[in-house]
Design an enzyme around this catalytic site. Structure first.
Site, PDB file in Angstrom:
ATOM      1  N   HIS A  65     -48.886  15.267 -11.472  1.00  0.00           N
ATOM      2  CA  HIS A  65     -47.492  14.839 -11.563  1.00  0.00           C
ATOM      3  C   HIS A  65     -47.520  13.432 -11.478  1.00  0.00           C
ATOM      4  O   HIS A  65     -48.548  12.673 -10.853  1.00  0.00           O
ATOM      5  CB  HIS A  65     -46.556  15.579 -10.365  1.00  0.00           C
ATOM      6  CG  HIS A  65     -46.372  17.050 -10.604  1.00  0.00           C
ATOM      7  ND1 HIS A  65     -45.357  17.766  -9.865  1.00  0.00           N
ATOM      8  CD2 HIS A  65     -47.126  17.909 -11.498  1.00  0.00           C
ATOM      9  CE1 HIS A  65     -45.582  18.961 -10.135  1.00  0.00           C
ATOM     10  NE2 HIS A  65     -46.600  19.114 -10.930  1.00  0.00           N
ATOM     11  N   GLU A  67     -45.750  11.298  -9.383  1.00  0.00           N
ATOM     12  CA  GLU A  67     -45.891  10.603  -8.079  1.00  0.00           C
ATOM     13  C   GLU A  67     -47.130  10.869  -7.574  1.00  0.00           C
ATOM     14  O   GLU A  67     -48.054  10.166  -7.217  1.00  0.00           O
ATOM     15  CB  GLU A  67     -44.965  11.196  -7.429  1.00  0.00           C
ATOM     16  CG  GLU A  67     -43.507  11.046  -7.766  1.00  0.00           C
ATOM     17  CD  GLU A  67     -43.046  12.306  -8.526  1.00  0.00           C
ATOM     18  OE1 GLU A  67     -41.753  11.984  -8.871  1.00  0.00           O
ATOM     19  OE2 GLU A  67     -43.744  13.081  -8.872  1.00  0.00           O
ATOM     20  N   CYS A  95     -41.212  16.709  -6.537  1.00  0.00           N
ATOM     21  CA  CYS A  95     -41.029  18.174  -5.955  1.00  0.00           C
ATOM     22  C   CYS A  95     -41.633  18.494  -4.767  1.00  0.00           C
ATOM     23  O   CYS A  95     -42.242  17.266  -4.141  1.00  0.00           O
ATOM     24  CB  CYS A  95     -42.059  18.864  -7.100  1.00  0.00           C
ATOM     25  SG  CYS A  95     -43.873  18.365  -6.948  1.00  0.00           S
ATOM     26  N   CYS A  98     -45.420  16.752  -4.473  1.00  0.00           N
ATOM     27  CA  CYS A  98     -45.286  15.390  -4.434  1.00  0.00           C
ATOM     28  C   CYS A  98     -44.599  14.716  -3.291  1.00  0.00           C
ATOM     29  O   CYS A  98     -45.058  13.767  -2.768  1.00  0.00           O
ATOM     30  CB  CYS A  98     -44.543  14.804  -5.738  1.00  0.00           C
ATOM     31  SG  CYS A  98     -45.517  14.978  -7.186  1.00  0.00           S
TER      32      CYS A  98
END
Length: 167
Positions: A65, A67, A95, A98
């Site tokens: 992702h 991040e 999320c 992350c």
């Protein structure tokens, strides 16, 4: 008149908007590169030190992702693993995965545009405040500013997910 309003604007807020525009730009670039529309920027002392876009498809890694990928690469390349003096700008609320990475990296501040509830609403689901849930149950919690350029981020998310349903 616009210049006058800009001068009266809080310098932190103006900076937040500038960095968030970059994160949203990265989310659009992620789509152009074959990934989902999420981007993140890492800033220290008003200077961008690293940026990353979602790469789950091109890196063949569902955990890449914006991040988490940023933290992974930044820490590997710099040797810095304590991010208390850094701010991360994310085009969408991180999320659970992350958010956990932000806790472990001891991020100082998180700024995000659209929230998880906004994202999930695109799919007809309720969603939750996933970052808050992770942070309130962790030993470290960054300062959080939510909703910066929310509508700009939502336009990118809507455009992508209207053509790419997520299940």
């Amino acid at each position: 008149m616009q210049g006058e309003n800009e001068e009266k604007m809080d310098p932190i807020l103006k900076s937040d908007e500038e960095w968030m525009r970059r994160a949203i730009h990265l989310s659009q670039a992620a789509v152009e590169h074959g990934n989902e529309p999420f981007g993140a920027v890492l800033v220290k002392d008003g200077t961008m030190v690293f940026e990353n876009e979602n790469q789950i498809y091109t890196a063949h890694d569902p955990s890449f992702h914006g991040e988490a990928g940023l933290i992974r690469r930044f820490c590997e390349e710099t040797g810095v693993t304590d991010l208390r003096e850094y701010t991360m700008y994310s085009s969408c609320e991180p999320c659970f995965m992350c958010s956990g990475a932000l806790v472990w990296a001891r991020l100082g501040r998180l700024v995000y545009a659209a929230g998880n509830r906004d994202l999930e609403a695109l799919f007809g689901r309720e969603g939750c405040d996933c970052s808050r849930l992770v942070f309130e149950h962790s030993a470290h919690s960054p300062e959080v500013t939510a909703g910066v350029l929310r509508e700009e981020s939502l336009r990118v998310l809507r455009a992508y997910f209207s053509e790419h349903p997520k299940g």
